[in-house]
Design a protein around this motif. Structure first.
Motif, PDB file in Angstrom:
ATOM      1  N   THR A  83     -64.931 -34.811-103.443  1.00  0.00           N
ATOM      2  CA  THR A  83     -66.320 -34.627-103.892  1.00  0.00           C
ATOM      3  C   THR A  83     -67.151 -35.782-103.338  1.00  0.00           C
ATOM      4  N   GLU A  84     -68.465 -35.699-103.591  1.00  0.00           N
ATOM      5  CA  GLU A  84     -69.350 -36.779-103.148  1.00  0.00           C
ATOM      6  C   GLU A  84     -68.935 -38.102-103.781  1.00  0.00           C
ATOM      7  N   MET A  85     -68.514 -38.038-105.041  1.00  0.00           N
ATOM      8  CA  MET A  85     -68.080 -39.255-105.713  1.00  0.00           C
ATOM      9  C   MET A  85     -66.814 -39.823-105.050  1.00  0.00           C
ATOM     10  N   TRP A  97     -69.650 -32.807 -95.147  1.00  0.00           N
ATOM     11  CA  TRP A  97     -70.586 -33.839 -95.571  1.00  0.00           C
ATOM     12  C   TRP A  97     -70.153 -35.155 -94.942  1.00  0.00           C
ATOM     13  N   ASN A 146     -61.153 -34.141-107.777  1.00  0.00           N
ATOM     14  CA  ASN A 146     -62.425 -34.857-107.642  1.00  0.00           C
ATOM     15  C   ASN A 146     -62.405 -35.944-106.563  1.00  0.00           C
ATOM     16  N   ARG A 202     -76.118 -42.933 -98.196  1.00  0.00           N
ATOM     17  CA  ARG A 202     -76.668 -41.585 -98.045  1.00  0.00           C
ATOM     18  C   ARG A 202     -75.560 -40.604 -97.639  1.00  0.00           C
ATOM     19  N   LYS A 231     -67.496 -41.787-101.844  1.00  0.00           N
ATOM     20  CA  LYS A 231     -68.088 -43.115-101.971  1.00  0.00           C
ATOM     21  C   LYS A 231     -67.106 -44.145-102.512  1.00  0.00           C
ATOM     22  N   LYS A 232     -66.058 -43.669-103.173  1.00  0.00           N
ATOM     23  CA  LYS A 232     -65.155 -44.602-103.850  1.00  0.00           C
ATOM     24  C   LYS A 232     -64.310 -45.378-102.840  1.00  0.00           C
TER      25      LYS A 232
END
Lengths: 298, 395
Positions: free
Chosen positions: A292-294, A142, A289, A150, A297-298
């Motif tokens: 992950t997607e989260m 990803w 975690n 996005r 972004k962090k």
């Protein structure tokens, strides 16, 4: 090197006609057996003795690792290159065929021996805060673009593509098991490379695997199982040398020998990409975690 | 408007000064970055040549501690050249003829210099929950050229990856399992709870696929340009998305069914696929259907055209296909050809693009616009053919 004395079976002890129980002390047994053989003067017994010695020392040699297999070398090398967890700041410099340079700095996290990895770009400004998440040894990728918030999932056809125009593919950076899973390995012998005594291995792409190259030649330093040079041959043309990876400046970080610098030479495009660690630690406990997607972004 | 702008300027100034000047032992330093983007547009339309240039400065501020992140960016746009346009100049003569002459000036639009707060948010998070307050980026959907489930942003099909402005909202992301998360979003854009936007999303990862279910209720605006009246109605969107791969091809899709309070319900969907060849050649195809669009260009009316240009509807035609071919000719230069084909009316647009990373922190982007449809169709030559030259210097 661990020497393991071989425990001989009871039947074999009885064959020699020895009166004492020496099974727990094999070397005493051997001495007694030699005495008995030569004492008897029987030619057949002497032949048998030589035969037993050959078997004995053959077994001992195998146990001591003298005949380590190619698979064992690749497995140890993979484990050395992919410790359980790591956190690093890396610098990647791309040199184009026109001698122009582009430098990227990113934070890199990995877990489960490289099965999960996350890259977050710090520099330059045009890619700042972009991140790449690779799970299942880069089978799932990803990318996160902060400008639009996005996340895009890339299909596996992108695995073999260049990361930010470098000579490393997503697969090169995110796949920790490719040498073991996608290639059959053969130990060709020992050879000096970059001033170090190395195992020289030939890896050939397995049928129906995702191997990105037809074959590889890998020189693995004997002392600490760090690869020093890897030659990558083109997927379609096994005679065509496509890339060469040279790993240098091996240092021990948190007890693990680590090449602090690696340079990938693209022989077809006449470009090169160097990667070096600015910071590195293996002594971390990264939460799941983060990958992950989260976490991207962090 | 002037007082709102002044207030905005004041808010930005206070935030910036507070972050830069106020000593705070617990705060991390503020990271300042951004870009400067001059852009030149040359347009040849109806036998006339025009140019419109702009300078855009974006300044980003970012500061974070382990659980709290502040982010904001301010954009300042300056315009030069031909700044005033009349939308009617781009419409088919037949449509323009329907507009009374005294109303034609109503369709004039002027690009004025602007300074605005594009995004400003605080993100508070722990390992499983993230809450974001403020004006923030919201991007939904898996499509490249268009996103049926995304009613927050309208992508320019000629430049679909260009950044969008932020949306004022409160957002909560909760990670339930490793690849399973839910998102709640409240967008207080109207005066009360009932009329504001409320969104729920469930995202699940299964194997090499990601699936998303979306529910969104909000107030939808539609203008009737014949009577010059605006209709506001409740819209309930139910959407689903997927992205993954089949036989080595990247595949994705998204669909939305819209329950309308007053007007007719409608659906919209998009499916797409991509592949990267060993040589680096990248090919992407998408098919998009918007039930609200028309199937014959002879039925297009002024509402269809103006709602499209005003951003109230995503397409004029019902069915469209998009194609993107991209090839890196060197590590620093990328060539692209985008094309949009309106299946419903047989018109097409082509956008050749050159991207060149000329220096470490400078990108140059040259983009052409070529319309190949006859008058009255979606992508007709009356829209004008042109070139956009854009440079972006990051700092």
């Amino acid at each position: 090197m661990i020497f393991k004395p071989i425990m001989l079976p009871e039947e074999f002890v009885r064959l020699g006609g020895l009166g004492e129980d020496l099974t727990a002390r094999p070397f005493n047994y051997l001495t007694a057996f030699v005495r008995k053989l030569y004492g008897g003067g029987n030619m057949m017994r002497k032949v048998l003795f030589v035969f037993i010695l050959i078997i004995f020392f053959g077994l001992v040699a195998e146990e001591t690792g003298e005949t380590i297999t190619a698979e064992e070398i690749i497995k140890t090398m993979t484990e050395t290159l992919n410790p359980e967890q790591s956190e690093a700041v890396m610098e990647m410099t791309i040199t184009t065929s026109g001698d122009q340079e582009r430098t990227f700095v990113y934070k890199a996290y990995s877990k489960n021996g490289g099965e999960k990895s996350l890259m977050k770009y710090l520099e330059p400004g045009r890619v700042k805060n972009q991140s790449i998440l690779m799970l299942n040894n880069a089978d799932d990728i990803w990318m996160y673009f902060p400008g639009t918030n996005r996340v895009r999932k890339l299909a596996t056809h992108a695995k073999k593509q260049k990361v930010q125009g470098s000579d490393f593919s997503y697969e090169d950076l995110g796949s920790s098991n490719e040498f073991e899973d996608d290639y059959k390995s053969v130990l060709l012998g020992e050879e000096e490379k970059e001033g170090q005594l190395c195992y020289k291995l030939k890896l050939t792409g397995k049928e129906n695997s995702n191997a990105g190259y037809s074959r590889l030649f890998v020189w693995v330093e004997k002392e600490n199982y760090v690869p020093l040079v890897i030659d990558y041959y083109h997927e379609k043309d096994p005679e065509l040398l496509e890339k060469e990876l040279v790993l240098t400046e091996v240092k021990t970080i948190d007890g693990i020998p680590t090449p602090m610098k690696m340079v990938m030479y693209n022989k077809l495009d006449n470009t090169k990409t160097s990667m070096s660690f600015r910071e590195l630690t293996y002594d971390v406990n990264l939460p799941d975690n983060l990958f992950t997607e989260m976490g991207m972004k962090k | 408007m002037r007082s709102a702008a002044s207030f905005l300027n004041l808010v930005v100034s206070v935030i910036v000064l507070n972050l830069l000047v106020t000593p705070n032992a617990n705060a991390e330093k503020v990271d300042i970055f951004g870009y400067f983007e001059p852009q030149f547009i040359f347009l040849y339309q109806n036998g006339n040549s025009y140019q419109m240039n702009s300078d855009k400065l974006r300044i980003d501020l970012q500061s974070s501690t382990s659980n709290v992140e502040f982010g904001a960016d301010v954009i300042y746009n300056l315009y030069f050249g031909k700044k005033s346009w009349n939308i009617l100049d781009f419409l088919p003569s037949e449509i323009v003829g329907e507009v009374p002459s005294e109303m034609r000036s109503y369709f004039r639009y002027t690009f004025n210099d602007t300074l605005y707060l594009d995004n400003a948010y605080v993100r508070i998070s722990n390992s499983r929950i993230a809450c974001i307050f403020g004006k923030q980026q919201i991007s939904l959907g898996t499509g490249y050229f268009s996103n049926p489930v995304d009613v927050f942003n309208l992508k320019d099909a000629m430049d679909p990856t260009y950044e969008q402005t932020g949306h004022n909202s409160v957002r909560l992301d909760v990670m339930l399992l490793n690849r399973t998360s839910v998102m709640f979003l409240y967008s207080p854009i109207e005066s009360d709870w009932n009329n504001s936007g409320k969104l729920f999303r469930l995202k699940v990862g299964l194997g090499h696929f990601d699936f998303v279910l979306t529910g969104y209720e909000f107030r939808d605006k539609s203008t009737d340009f014949y009577s010059v009246s605006v209709t506001n109605e409740r819209r309930r969107l139910t959407g689903c998305e997927f992205v993954g791969e089949i036989f080595g091809l990247g595949v994705w899709g998204e669909g939305a069914y819209n329950l309308m309070e007053i007007s007719d319900d409608f659906y919209e969907f998009l499916i797409g696929s991509d592949y990267t060849f060993e040589s680096g050649l990248y090919v992407l195809l998408e098919y998009h259907r918007n039930e609200k669009g028309k199937t014959s260009y002879e039925d297009y009316n002024i509402n269809d055209w103006l709602r499209f240009y005003m951003g109230e509807s995503k397409t004029i035609a019902q069915d469209q296909m998009y194609a993107l071919i991209s090839y890196p000719i060197t590590d620093l230069i990328n060539l692209q050809l985008m094309s949009i084909f309106s299946v419903s009316d047989g018109s097409a647009a082509f956008v050749p693009v050159i991207d060149y990373n000329i220096f470490e922190n400078v990108d140059i982007n040259i983009m052409g616009n070529i319309y190949a449809g006859s008058e009255g169709k979606t992508y007709n030559s009356k829209l004008g053919n042109g070139v956009v030259i854009r440079a972006r210097a990051y700092f």
